[in-house]
Design an enzyme around this catalytic site. Structure first.
Site, PDB file in Angstrom:
ATOM      1  N   HIS A 254      58.296  29.535  32.570  1.00 36.59           N
ATOM      2  CA  HIS A 254      58.466  29.046  33.947  1.00 36.59           C
ATOM      3  C   HIS A 254      59.694  29.677  34.626  1.00 36.59           C
ATOM      4  O   HIS A 254      60.569  28.966  35.109  1.00 36.59           O
ATOM      5  CB  HIS A 254      58.570  27.509  33.988  1.00 36.59           C
TER       6      HIS A 254
ATOM      7  N   ARG B  74      51.675  26.342  39.014  1.00 36.92           N
ATOM      8  CA  ARG B  74      52.043  25.113  38.305  1.00 36.92           C
ATOM      9  C   ARG B  74      51.062  24.896  37.155  1.00 36.92           C
ATOM     10  O   ARG B  74      49.861  25.159  37.287  1.00 36.92           O
ATOM     11  CB  ARG B  74      51.975  23.899  39.235  1.00 36.92           C
TER      12      ARG B  74
HETATM   13  N1  LIG Z   1      56.542  29.688  38.600  1.00 32.71           N
HETATM   14  C1  LIG Z   1      57.537  29.727  39.433  1.00 32.71           C
HETATM   15  O1  LIG Z   1      58.654  30.120  39.059  1.00 32.71           O
HETATM   16  C2  LIG Z   1      57.320  29.329  40.867  1.00 32.71           C
HETATM   17  C3  LIG Z   1      58.334  29.609  41.796  1.00 32.71           C
HETATM   18  C4  LIG Z   1      58.110  29.301  43.141  1.00 32.71           C
HETATM   19  C5  LIG Z   1      56.910  28.703  43.544  1.00 32.71           C
HETATM   20  N2  LIG Z   1      55.956  28.439  42.610  1.00 32.71           N
HETATM   21  C6  LIG Z   1      54.687  27.813  43.037  1.00 32.71           C
HETATM   22  O2  LIG Z   1      54.054  28.620  44.039  1.00 32.71           O
HETATM   23  C7  LIG Z   1      53.423  27.751  44.969  1.00 32.71           C
HETATM   24  C8  LIG Z   1      53.141  28.492  46.279  1.00 32.71           C
HETATM   25  O3  LIG Z   1      54.332  28.677  47.020  1.00 32.71           O
HETATM   26  P1  LIG Z   1      54.287  29.183  48.552  1.00 32.71           P
HETATM   27  O4  LIG Z   1      55.689  29.154  49.057  1.00 32.71           O
HETATM   28  O5  LIG Z   1      53.517  30.441  48.675  1.00 32.71           O
HETATM   29  O6  LIG Z   1      53.431  27.991  49.214  1.00 32.71           O
HETATM   30  P2  LIG Z   1      52.753  27.948  50.644  1.00 32.71           P
HETATM   31  O7  LIG Z   1      53.408  28.921  51.576  1.00 32.71           O
HETATM   32  O8  LIG Z   1      52.681  26.522  51.034  1.00 32.71           O
HETATM   33  O9  LIG Z   1      51.264  28.512  50.374  1.00 32.71           O
HETATM   34  C9  LIG Z   1      50.314  27.796  49.683  1.00 32.71           C
HETATM   35  C10 LIG Z   1      48.972  28.507  49.821  1.00 32.71           C
HETATM   36  O10 LIG Z   1      48.003  27.819  49.023  1.00 32.71           O
HETATM   37  C11 LIG Z   1      46.870  27.523  49.844  1.00 32.71           C
HETATM   38  N3  LIG Z   1      46.249  26.263  49.412  1.00 32.71           N
HETATM   39  C12 LIG Z   1      46.804  25.042  49.263  1.00 32.71           C
HETATM   40  N4  LIG Z   1      45.887  24.137  48.859  1.00 32.71           N
HETATM   41  C13 LIG Z   1      44.718  24.818  48.754  1.00 32.71           C
HETATM   42  C14 LIG Z   1      43.395  24.454  48.427  1.00 32.71           C
HETATM   43  N5  LIG Z   1      43.074  23.191  48.095  1.00 32.71           N
HETATM   44  N6  LIG Z   1      42.436  25.398  48.445  1.00 32.71           N
HETATM   45  C15 LIG Z   1      42.729  26.682  48.787  1.00 32.71           C
HETATM   46  N7  LIG Z   1      43.970  27.104  49.134  1.00 32.71           N
HETATM   47  C16 LIG Z   1      44.950  26.172  49.120  1.00 32.71           C
HETATM   48  C17 LIG Z   1      47.412  27.392  51.250  1.00 32.71           C
HETATM   49  O11 LIG Z   1      46.341  27.524  52.178  1.00 32.71           O
HETATM   50  P3  LIG Z   1      46.597  27.553  53.775  1.00 32.71           P
HETATM   51  O12 LIG Z   1      47.276  28.891  54.038  1.00 32.71           O
HETATM   52  O13 LIG Z   1      45.251  27.477  54.347  1.00 32.71           O
HETATM   53  O14 LIG Z   1      47.490  26.388  54.077  1.00 32.71           O
HETATM   54  C18 LIG Z   1      48.431  28.517  51.255  1.00 32.71           C
HETATM   55  O15 LIG Z   1      47.794  29.743  51.550  1.00 32.71           O
HETATM   56  C19 LIG Z   1      54.398  26.574  45.076  1.00 32.71           C
HETATM   57  O16 LIG Z   1      53.749  25.412  45.519  1.00 32.71           O
HETATM   58  C20 LIG Z   1      54.916  26.429  43.658  1.00 32.71           C
HETATM   59  O17 LIG Z   1      54.178  25.475  42.960  1.00 32.71           O
HETATM   60  C21 LIG Z   1      56.137  28.732  41.280  1.00 32.71           C
END
Ligand SMILES: NC(=O)c1ccc[n+]([C@@H]2O[C@H](COP(=O)([O-])OP(=O)(O)OC[C@H]3O[C@@H](n4cnc5c(N)ncnc54)[C@H](OP(=O)(O)O)[C@@H]3O)[C@@H](O)[C@H]2O)c1
Length: 314
Positions: free
Chosen positions: A277, A229
Site C-alpha cells: 500500500h 483499495r
Molecule cells: N494505493 C494508494 O497508495 C492510493 C493512493 C491514493 C489514492 N488511492 C485510491 O485511488 C482512488 C481514486 O482517487 P482519485 O483522486 O482519482 O479519485 P476521483 O478523482 O474521485 O476519481 C474517481 C473515479 O472513479 C469513478 N467511479 C467512482 N465510482 C464509480 C462507479 N461506481 N462506477 C464507475 N466509476 C466510478 C469516478 O467516476 P466519475 O468521473 O463519473 O465521477 C471517477 O472517474 C481513491 O479513492 C483512493 O482509494 C490509492
C-alpha cells in the site's frame, strides 16, 4: 482554535510538526494528548478511531490526509460537516509512476525474469510485444486515472477509460456505467483499478469481472493492477482465476486485510506482484500546506476545494 490530528497507522509526529510550523497562531494536538473538545475547529484524519470526531461542538471541517475517504465515511458517528480530500500533484505523480512501472513490468514480463534469475536461467526468448500492441484500461477516470492515462500514452500504450458518468477525453476512448463495462473489458489487456471504495465498488474486482476481460491479447491473458483499495477486490477469486488461467498475472498494492497476513497464499504466488500500500503516499510537506490553504480559504468565507459528496461516497 485547535487542529486535531486523528491518525492511525502512520506516525503522526511529522504531520504535527509540519502543521505547527505552518499555523503558528493555532494549537495542533495529536489524538491521545489532552485537549479541550470545544476548541477543536478542524479535524485531520487518516483512519481515525471511529467516534473520535464526535462530540466536537465547534468542528467546522474534516480533512482526509489521503485521496480516498472510505476510511472516514465508514465511521457511523462522523459529524455532519464538510469533508475534503487530498488532490495533490505530488501524490498524483507518484500514482502515475506506479501505474506506468507496473504496466511496463507486465509488458516486459518482469515476473518471469525474476524467476529465471532466481533459477540461474538464461531465459529463452519469450517474445516481446510492444506497448502499442497492449491496451491498458483504467477503471476510474478521476484525478489519478486521467493523469496515469496521459503518462501511459507517452510510453506508447493505447489507453481506454471507464467511469461512473460519461466523459469526453481527447484522444482517449471513454466508457461509462454498467452499460459500458463489457465493451471496456473486452478491449483491455491490462486493467488498472483507480476507483474509490464505495458501496457500489465493494467486491467489484471479482470472478464475474475477470471472466469478461479480454482473452487472446499479446500478453497471453488478462492482467489486473489494483492500486485503489483492497475492499474492491475479492482475493479468493483472484487466486482461483490465476490458477485457472482466467487471469494471467496481477499487481496488488492494496488488500482486504492490511498488512497482508503472512499466511496469505498471495505472497508465494508466482504470478503476483505485491507492494505494501505505497503506490502513492501522502507527503506531509505537500499535503499539510494544501490543508492550511483550505483552512485560510474557509475562514475568508470562500468554498473549500475537493469536498466529498457523501451520497456517492467519493
Ligand atoms: N494505493 C494508494 O497508495 C492510493 C493512493 C491514493 C489514492 N488511492 C485510491 O485511488 C482512488 C481514486 O482517487 P482519485 O483522486 O482519482 O479519485 P476521483 O478523482 O474521485 O476519481 C474517481 C473515479 O472513479 C469513478 N467511479 C467512482 N465510482 C464509480 C462507479 N461506481 N462506477 C464507475 N466509476 C466510478 C469516478 O467516476 P466519475 O468521473 O463519473 O465521477 C471517477 O472517474 C481513491 O479513492 C483512493 O482509494 C490509492
Amino acid at each position: 482554535m485547535t487542529l486535531l490530528l486523528a491518525i492511525s497507522g502512520w506516525d503522526p509526529d511529522p504531520w504535527a510538526e509540519r502543521f505547527r510550523q505552518l499555523l503558528t497562531d493555532r494549537k495542533t494536538v495529536i489524538l491521545g494528548e489532552p485537549f479541550d473538545r470545544r476548541e477543536v475547529h478542524y479535524a485531520i484524519t487518516w483512519k481515525h478511531p471511529h467516534g473520535a470526531l464526535a462530540n466536537l461542538p465547534n468542528l467546522a471541517a474534516i480533512f482526509s490526509l489521503g485521496a480516498g475517504v472510505d476510511h472516514v465515511l465508514n465511521d457511523e458517528r462522523l459529524p455532519d460537516v464538510p469533508l475534503a480530500r487530498v488532490v495533490d500533484t505530488d501524490l498524483t505523480n507518484r500514482m502515475s509512476e506506479y501505474v506506468v512501472l507496473h504496466c511496463l513490468a507486465h509488458l516486459r514480463q518482469l515476473l518471469h525474469m525474476i524467476q529465471d534469475q532466481r533459477g540461474h536461467i538464461w531465459g529463452e526468448n519469450r517474445g516481446q510485444p510492444a506497448a502499442k500492441d497492449v491496451t491498458v484500461g483504467i477503471l476510474g477516470m478521476g484525478v489519478l486515472g486521467q493523469d496515469a492515462a496521459r503518462k501511459l500514452q507517452i510510453m506508447g500504450f493505447p489507453v481506454i477509460g471507464w467511469s461512473r458518468t460519461p466523459k469526453e477525453l481527447e484522444g482517449l476512448p471513454a466508457f461509462s456505467g454498467t452499460d459500458g463495462l463489457d465493451s471496456f473489458l473486452s478491449r483491455a489487456d491490462i486493467v488498472v483499478c483507480l476507483l474509490p471504495l464505495t458501496s457500489e465498488t465493494q467486491g467489484f474486482l471479482n470472478r464475474s469481472l475477470f471472466e469478461r476481460m479480454r482473452k487472446g491479447g499479446r500478453l497471453g491473458g488478462p492482467v489486473l493492477i489494483n492500486a485503489a483499495r483492497g475492499g474492491i477486490q475479492v482475493e479468493e477469486d483472484i487466486l482461483a482465476c490465476l490458477d485457472e488461467g482466467v487471469l494471467k498475472a496481477v499487481t496488488l498494492d492494496v488488500f482486504q486485510t492490511e498488512p497482508l497476513p503472512a499466511h496469505s497464499p498471495l505472497w508465494e504466488h508466482k504470478d503476483v506482484l505485491i507492494t505494501p500500500h505505497n503506490a502513492a503516499m501522502s507527503s506531509p510537506d505537500a499535503v499539510a500546506a494544501q490543508i492550511v490553504e483550505q483552512i485560510r480559504k474557509m475562514e475568508a468565507g470562500l468554498d473549500l476545494n475537493h469536498v466529498v459528496d457523501r451520497d456517492t461516497g467519493y
